[in-house]
Design a protein around this motif. Structure first.
Motif, mmCIF file in Angstrom:
data_model
loop_
_atom_site.group_PDB
_atom_site.id
_atom_site.type_symbol
_atom_site.label_atom_id
_atom_site.label_comp_id
_atom_site.label_asym_id
_atom_site.label_seq_id
_atom_site.Cartn_x
_atom_site.Cartn_y
_atom_site.Cartn_z
ATOM 1 N N ARG A 91 0.839 -1.207 0.000
ATOM 2 C CA ARG A 91 0.000 0.000 0.000
ATOM 3 C C ARG A 91 0.875 1.260 0.000
ATOM 4 O O ARG A 91 0.627 2.217 -0.723
ATOM 5 N N ARG A 92 1.936 1.207 0.835
ATOM 6 C CA ARG A 92 2.834 2.361 0.916
ATOM 7 C C ARG A 92 3.524 2.605 -0.417
ATOM 8 O O ARG A 92 3.618 3.728 -0.896
ATOM 9 N N ILE A 93 3.956 1.527 -1.065
ATOM 10 C CA ILE A 93 4.689 1.667 -2.333
ATOM 11 C C ILE A 93 3.797 2.286 -3.413
ATOM 12 O O ILE A 93 4.197 3.241 -4.079
ATOM 13 N N VAL A 94 2.582 1.763 -3.564
ATOM 14 C CA VAL A 94 1.751 2.298 -4.647
ATOM 15 C C VAL A 94 1.382 3.757 -4.369
ATOM 16 O O VAL A 94 1.332 4.590 -5.294
ATOM 17 N N GLY A 95 1.181 4.077 -3.083
ATOM 18 C CA GLY A 95 0.881 5.464 -2.719
ATOM 19 C C GLY A 95 2.062 6.365 -3.046
ATOM 20 O O GLY A 95 1.919 7.431 -3.636
ATOM 21 N N GLN A 96 3.266 5.899 -2.683
ATOM 22 C CA GLN A 96 4.476 6.678 -2.936
ATOM 23 C C GLN A 96 4.686 6.876 -4.437
ATOM 24 O O GLN A 96 5.030 7.972 -4.888
ATOM 25 N N LEU A 98 2.434 6.930 -6.728
ATOM 26 C CA LEU A 98 1.432 7.879 -7.226
ATOM 27 C C LEU A 98 1.854 9.320 -6.917
ATOM 28 O O LEU A 98 1.855 10.184 -7.798
ATOM 29 N N TYR A 99 2.250 9.545 -5.642
ATOM 30 C CA TYR A 99 2.589 10.916 -5.267
ATOM 31 C C TYR A 99 3.887 11.378 -5.937
ATOM 32 O O TYR A 99 4.010 12.551 -6.297
ATOM 33 N N ASP A 100 4.843 10.479 -6.112
ATOM 34 C CA ASP A 100 6.080 10.842 -6.828
ATOM 35 C C ASP A 100 5.738 11.296 -8.249
ATOM 36 O O ASP A 100 6.275 12.276 -8.755
ATOM 37 N N LEU A 101 4.837 10.541 -8.867
ATOM 38 C CA LEU A 101 4.461 10.813 -10.260
ATOM 39 C C LEU A 101 3.875 12.218 -10.408
ATOM 40 O O LEU A 101 4.157 12.919 -11.379
ATOM 41 N N ILE A 102 3.041 12.603 -9.440
ATOM 42 C CA ILE A 102 2.379 13.907 -9.570
ATOM 43 C C ILE A 102 3.114 15.004 -8.782
ATOM 44 O O ILE A 102 2.617 16.124 -8.658
ATOM 45 N N GLY A 103 4.303 14.642 -8.261
ATOM 46 C CA GLY A 103 5.153 15.663 -7.630
ATOM 47 C C GLY A 103 4.653 16.141 -6.285
ATOM 48 O O GLY A 103 4.833 17.312 -5.937
ATOM 49 N N VAL A 104 4.030 15.242 -5.516
ATOM 50 C CA VAL A 104 3.607 15.609 -4.157
ATOM 51 C C VAL A 104 4.592 14.956 -3.180
ATOM 52 O O VAL A 104 4.641 13.735 -3.080
ATOM 53 N N PRO A 105 5.395 15.770 -2.467
ATOM 54 C CA PRO A 105 6.378 15.188 -1.543
ATOM 55 C C PRO A 105 5.718 14.476 -0.366
ATOM 56 O O PRO A 105 4.580 14.797 -0.002
ATOM 57 N N GLU A 107 5.943 14.665 2.762
ATOM 58 C CA GLU A 107 5.461 15.438 3.933
ATOM 59 C C GLU A 107 4.329 16.415 3.576
ATOM 60 O O GLU A 107 3.796 17.091 4.451
ATOM 61 N N ASP A 108 3.959 16.469 2.319
ATOM 62 C CA ASP A 108 2.948 17.439 1.865
ATOM 63 C C ASP A 108 1.525 16.896 2.078
ATOM 64 O O ASP A 108 0.840 16.480 1.145
ATOM 65 N N THR A 109 1.101 16.928 3.338
ATOM 66 C CA THR A 109 -0.237 16.381 3.660
ATOM 67 C C THR A 109 -1.360 17.119 2.915
ATOM 68 O O THR A 109 -2.256 16.459 2.364
ATOM 69 N N PRO A 110 -1.348 18.453 2.843
ATOM 70 C CA PRO A 110 -2.411 19.130 2.077
ATOM 71 C C PRO A 110 -2.442 18.679 0.612
ATOM 72 O O PRO A 110 -3.515 18.519 0.031
ATOM 73 N N GLY A 111 -1.265 18.462 0.034
ATOM 74 C CA GLY A 111 -1.190 18.000 -1.363
ATOM 75 C C GLY A 111 -1.818 16.628 -1.517
ATOM 76 O O GLY A 111 -2.526 16.349 -2.499
ATOM 77 N N LYS A 112 -1.580 15.780 -0.522
ATOM 78 C CA LYS A 112 -2.151 14.427 -0.569
ATOM 79 C C LYS A 112 -3.671 14.492 -0.398
ATOM 80 O O LYS A 112 -4.411 13.766 -1.074
ATOM 81 N N ALA A 117 -9.191 14.251 -2.540
ATOM 82 C CA ALA A 117 -10.470 14.922 -2.827
ATOM 83 C C ALA A 117 -10.884 14.772 -4.288
ATOM 84 O O ALA A 117 -12.073 14.890 -4.613
ATOM 85 N N ARG A 118 -9.931 14.507 -5.164
ATOM 86 C CA ARG A 118 -10.247 14.297 -6.591
ATOM 87 C C ARG A 118 -11.201 13.103 -6.762
ATOM 88 O O ARG A 118 -11.971 13.038 -7.706
ATOM 89 N N ASN A 119 -11.102 12.164 -5.812
ATOM 90 C CA ASN A 119 -12.035 11.029 -5.824
ATOM 91 C C ASN A 119 -13.472 11.518 -5.877
ATOM 92 O O ASN A 119 -14.306 10.947 -6.565
ATOM 93 N N PHE A 120 -13.728 12.587 -5.106
ATOM 94 C CA PHE A 120 -15.109 13.011 -4.913
ATOM 95 C C PHE A 120 -15.610 13.901 -6.042
ATOM 96 O O PHE A 120 -16.703 14.439 -5.988
ATOM 97 N N ARG A 121 -14.778 13.984 -7.090
ATOM 98 C CA ARG A 121 -15.207 14.548 -8.371
ATOM 99 C C ARG A 121 -15.192 13.442 -9.436
ATOM 100 O O ARG A 121 -15.231 13.729 -10.625
ATOM 101 N N PHE A 122 -15.066 12.221 -8.972
ATOM 102 C CA PHE A 122 -14.960 11.077 -9.890
ATOM 103 C C PHE A 122 -13.828 11.297 -10.901
ATOM 104 O O PHE A 122 -13.923 10.858 -12.043
ATOM 105 N N PHE A 123 -12.811 12.046 -10.479
ATOM 106 C CA PHE A 123 -11.665 12.314 -11.354
ATOM 107 C C PHE A 123 -12.113 12.886 -12.705
ATOM 108 O O PHE A 123 -11.542 12.573 -13.745
#
Ligand SMILES: Cc1cc2nc3c(=O)[nH]c(=O)nc-3n(C[C@H](O)[C@H](O)[C@H](O)COP(=O)(O)O)c2cc1C
Length: 222
Positions: A91-96, A98-105, A107-112, A117-123
């Motif tokens: 779970r940690r790897i796939v999350g990492q 994903l965030y690496d791909l979109i440039g969210v570090p 420690e960037d909790t707001p970015g995550k 929240a994009r889920n709740f727009r059905f992307f």
């Protein structure tokens, strides 16, 4: 398209194009997907399929609540409380990834949270599906619904569409349930975004890993 091609080309898409999906196509996908097996042929699933204004209204309602800091109690925990390895690491790897791909570090909790929240727009998918079960149902019926969902995801590939299964909607079960007019005996199981991939979106380039055959299969008598 061969089944294996549908399986191998299926991936979770998290940014859709604005190309609409017709009612005829939605009907065709669901009519075929309903041939999914279910124990005792219970066919325990109920689907709510939204597009256009009803989809927009729900998405805006949830977005408004998110902005206002509203928190609902999730119907289901997304994962077991003390997730063990190897699951925790996967779970940690796939999350990492994903965030690496979109440039969210890391420690960037707001970015995550913004990505969550994009889920709740059905992307931005043109179609949002909610899968509902009767609360009476047990573990096997959840598996039945999983098979229905997989049918739908593979059939979508055959038609050139993509999907994202969305457990995240469990966080908004109350809002979704009242918006859909669910009865007290019904429970929101999962959501799914359906549409055409935005091929220019970097987030869709994620290729998730899988464990090696030897890590999860025991062969005997071969
Ligand atoms: C039942 C289920 C619920 C899921 N919920 C979400 C979700 O809420 N949001 C999300 O972005 N991805 C969700 N996913 C997608 C998984 O993260 C994804 O399937 C996994 O990382 C493997 O990647 P792949 O689908 O691209 O092969 C869900 C998948 C399943 C099967």
């Amino acid at each position: 398209m061969k089944v294996s091609e549908a399986i191998l080309s299926r991936k979770t898409v998290r940014q859709f194009s604005d190309q609409p999906v017709s009612e005829a196509l939605v009907r065709e996908l669901i009519e075929t997907a309903k041939r999914a097996p279910s124990g005792g042929n219970l066919q325990p699933w109920t689907l709510h399929v939204l597009t256009g204004e009803p989809l927009k209204a729900l998405v805006e309602e949830v977005s408004g609540k998110l902005l206002a800091g509203v928190v609902e109690e999730a119907e289901y925990p997304s994962y077991p409380e003390n997730l063990k390895d190897p699951y925790k690491t996967r779970r940690r790897i796939v999350g990492q990834q994903l965030y690496d791909l979109i440039g969210v570090p890391r420690e960037d909790t707001p970015g995550k949270l913004k990505q969550l929240a994009r889920n709740f727009r059905f992307f931005d998918a043109p179609v949002g599906i909610f899968f509902v079960l009767d609360r009476q149902m047990e573990v096997f019926q959840h598996a039945d619904l999983g098979m229905f969902m997989q049918n739908l995801m593979l059939l979508a590939r055959e038609k050139g569409l993509h999907t994202c299964a969305q457990g995240a909607w469990a966080r908004w079960a109350n809002t979704v349930s009242s918006s859909l007019g669910l009865a007290d005996h019904e429970i929101l199981f999962c959501g799914m975004a359906l549409g055409y991939e935005d091929e220019s979106a970097v987030i869709n380039k994620l290729h998730s890993e899988r464990a090696a055959f030897e890590d999860f299969v025991t062969l005997k008598g071969f």
